[in-house]
Design a protein around this motif. Sequence first.
Motif, PDB file in Angstrom:
ATOM      1  N   UNK A   1      -9.067  16.636   6.474  1.00  0.00           N
ATOM      2  CA  UNK A   1      -8.111  17.593   5.916  1.00  0.00           C
ATOM      3  C   UNK A   1      -6.685  17.127   6.149  1.00  0.00           C
ATOM      4  N   UNK A   2      -5.790  17.473   5.232  1.00  0.00           N
ATOM      5  CA  UNK A   2      -4.415  16.985   5.311  1.00  0.00           C
ATOM      6  C   UNK A   2      -3.783  17.323   6.659  1.00  0.00           C
ATOM      7  N   UNK A   3      -3.102  16.328   7.236  1.00  0.00           N
ATOM      8  CA  UNK A   3      -2.330  16.521   8.461  1.00  0.00           C
ATOM      9  C   UNK A   3      -1.341  15.368   8.564  1.00  0.00           C
ATOM     10  N   UNK A   4      -0.145  15.644   9.106  1.00  0.00           N
ATOM     11  CA  UNK A   4       0.852  14.590   9.254  1.00  0.00           C
ATOM     12  C   UNK A   4       0.345  13.444  10.117  1.00  0.00           C
ATOM     13  N   UNK A   5      -0.508  13.769  11.090  1.00  0.00           N
ATOM     14  CA  UNK A   5      -1.001  12.741  12.009  1.00  0.00           C
ATOM     15  C   UNK A   5      -1.821  11.664  11.305  1.00  0.00           C
ATOM     16  N   UNK A   6      -2.331  11.957  10.127  1.00  0.00           N
ATOM     17  CA  UNK A   6      -3.159  10.962   9.430  1.00  0.00           C
ATOM     18  C   UNK A   6      -2.384   9.684   9.125  1.00  0.00           C
ATOM     19  N   UNK A   7      -1.087   9.808   8.884  1.00  0.00           N
ATOM     20  CA  UNK A   7      -0.303   8.596   8.628  1.00  0.00           C
ATOM     21  C   UNK A   7      -0.277   7.698   9.870  1.00  0.00           C
ATOM     22  N   UNK A   8      -0.192   8.307  11.044  1.00  0.00           N
ATOM     23  CA  UNK A   8      -0.245   7.513  12.273  1.00  0.00           C
ATOM     24  C   UNK A   8      -1.602   6.837  12.404  1.00  0.00           C
ATOM     25  N   UNK A   9      -2.668   7.535  12.032  1.00  0.00           N
ATOM     26  CA  UNK A   9      -3.992   6.937  12.040  1.00  0.00           C
ATOM     27  C   UNK A   9      -4.102   5.793  11.056  1.00  0.00           C
ATOM     28  N   UNK A  10      -3.476   5.938   9.903  1.00  0.00           N
ATOM     29  CA  UNK A  10      -3.479   4.851   8.915  1.00  0.00           C
ATOM     30  C   UNK A  10      -2.793   3.603   9.469  1.00  0.00           C
ATOM     31  N   UNK A  11      -1.691   3.814  10.194  1.00  0.00           N
ATOM     32  CA  UNK A  11      -1.002   2.673  10.802  1.00  0.00           C
ATOM     33  C   UNK A  11      -1.928   1.946  11.771  1.00  0.00           C
ATOM     34  N   UNK A  12      -2.663   2.714  12.582  1.00  0.00           N
ATOM     35  CA  UNK A  12      -3.585   2.090  13.545  1.00  0.00           C
ATOM     36  C   UNK A  12      -4.741   1.404  12.820  1.00  0.00           C
TER      37      UNK A  12
ATOM     38  N   UNK B   1       0.847  -1.194   0.000  1.00  0.00           N
ATOM     39  CA  UNK B   1       0.000   0.000   0.000  1.00  0.00           C
ATOM     40  C   UNK B   1       0.884   1.246   0.000  1.00  0.00           C
ATOM     41  N   UNK B   2       1.066   1.829  -1.176  1.00  0.00           N
ATOM     42  CA  UNK B   2       1.861   3.060  -1.287  1.00  0.00           C
ATOM     43  C   UNK B   2       0.990   4.303  -1.338  1.00  0.00           C
ATOM     44  N   UNK B   3      -0.331   4.140  -1.334  1.00  0.00           N
ATOM     45  CA  UNK B   3      -1.218   5.281  -1.573  1.00  0.00           C
ATOM     46  C   UNK B   3      -2.126   5.626  -0.396  1.00  0.00           C
ATOM     47  N   UNK B   4      -1.980   4.931   0.736  1.00  0.00           N
ATOM     48  CA  UNK B   4      -2.879   5.169   1.868  1.00  0.00           C
ATOM     49  C   UNK B   4      -2.593   6.478   2.578  1.00  0.00           C
ATOM     50  N   UNK B   5      -3.529   7.402   2.531  1.00  0.00           N
ATOM     51  CA  UNK B   5      -3.385   8.710   3.180  1.00  0.00           C
ATOM     52  C   UNK B   5      -4.463   8.968   4.234  1.00  0.00           C
ATOM     53  N   UNK B   6      -5.602   8.306   4.110  1.00  0.00           N
ATOM     54  CA  UNK B   6      -6.730   8.498   5.014  1.00  0.00           C
ATOM     55  C   UNK B   6      -6.962   7.221   5.834  1.00  0.00           C
ATOM     56  N   UNK B   7      -7.034   7.326   7.167  1.00  0.00           N
ATOM     57  CA  UNK B   7      -7.275   6.127   7.974  1.00  0.00           C
ATOM     58  C   UNK B   7      -8.509   5.345   7.538  1.00  0.00           C
ATOM     59  N   UNK B   8      -9.582   6.039   7.187  1.00  0.00           N
ATOM     60  CA  UNK B   8     -10.808   5.357   6.768  1.00  0.00           C
ATOM     61  C   UNK B   8     -10.556   4.473   5.554  1.00  0.00           C
ATOM     62  N   UNK B   9      -9.796   4.991   4.588  1.00  0.00           N
ATOM     63  CA  UNK B   9      -9.527   4.228   3.374  1.00  0.00           C
ATOM     64  C   UNK B   9      -8.635   3.025   3.652  1.00  0.00           C
ATOM     65  N   UNK B  10      -7.647   3.202   4.521  1.00  0.00           N
ATOM     66  CA  UNK B  10      -6.767   2.084   4.871  1.00  0.00           C
ATOM     67  C   UNK B  10      -7.547   1.026   5.648  1.00  0.00           C
ATOM     68  N   UNK B  11      -8.423   1.450   6.546  1.00  0.00           N
ATOM     69  CA  UNK B  11      -9.236   0.493   7.295  1.00  0.00           C
ATOM     70  C   UNK B  11     -10.117  -0.324   6.364  1.00  0.00           C
ATOM     71  N   UNK B  12     -10.732   0.341   5.388  1.00  0.00           N
ATOM     72  CA  UNK B  12     -11.604  -0.363   4.448  1.00  0.00           C
ATOM     73  C   UNK B  12     -10.821  -1.389   3.645  1.00  0.00           C
TER      74      UNK B  12
END
Length: 331
Positions: free
Chosen positions: A127-138, A69-80
């Motif tokens: 909205x864009x924020x660096x923290x979103x990558x941490x959310x994607x990991x979770x 997964x090289x394109x995951x930016x939003x936690x919701x999308x990664x969770x799905x």
Amino acid sequence: MDILLLGGSKFLGRAYATEALARGHRVTTFNRGISRTDPPGVEAVHGDRANPDDLRRLVDGRRWDAVVDTSGQQPHDVATAARLLSGRAGHYGFVSSIHAFADWPARPVDADSPTLDCPGDLPPDQPFANALKAGCERALAENFDGPAAVLNCGLLIGPHEPLGRLPWWLDRIARGGRVLAPGTPDRPLSLIDARDFATFGLDLAERRAAGRYVTTAPIGSATTGELLDACRTATGSDAELVWTPDADLLAAEVAPWVELPLWAPAAEGWHGTWRADPATALAAGLRIRPLLDTVTDTWAWLEAGGRAEVAYRQLDTPLGIDPEKERKITG
């Protein structure tokens, strides 16, 4: 192996696809088919990962040995994606960022450093924020049932770079003259070629390795002087580097990182920029090619038409210093 690339047409995704095909793997890419053409040799499936129907159509009746997964930016999308691929993929490699670490860039970080506070169950379209990558990991950890690797990406360079940090320096030095060089030539840098990143990521996928890996070059593996000298060598330029102290650049209101790409001053809030420790990745087999090789290959790509792929922008901010402003500083 059968490998699914979520992304696969731009920069790092293209590097993954090219390396996987060279290893004899079968590669399926999934992207919108808008920004770039898919690499030759892949099975290209076009759709929007933010659309659950498109994802369900992708995975229906299929299974992959690994997903990257090289394109995951939003936690919701990664969770799905993680939920739909759980049980259909033997390994999940997620490309995160050192931006996910709470202390970066103010302080050094490593694979055990805390990440920013961001839940994995956020609604879509944040909205864009660096923290979103941490959310994607979770989101990945909470929704994928199987071995998963998180690769916290450092500063990527190499052919097909879309933003244009290294390309800007190559173009500027190729023009010659007195070039404003930031700080001191011995200032450490840690840069990683996208092709080396992809090679390592595929190694992990083939081993089904799990865990977190800060994926960048070793601390102090290069310097600003070595980078700019490599640009002179690659372009054949006789440019004169005018080394200018950080304090003078800041007094002249030169914006770090954007007006002089890759410049992080030795100032409060920046001390950890080039001090992300890749010890776990190096122990797992990460290999870094010589900086001159990457710079030379990038210049060859630019000269062969690669500039058409380069935005020379960071989000909405153009990269590079105004020539007149540069002349006033360099004299």
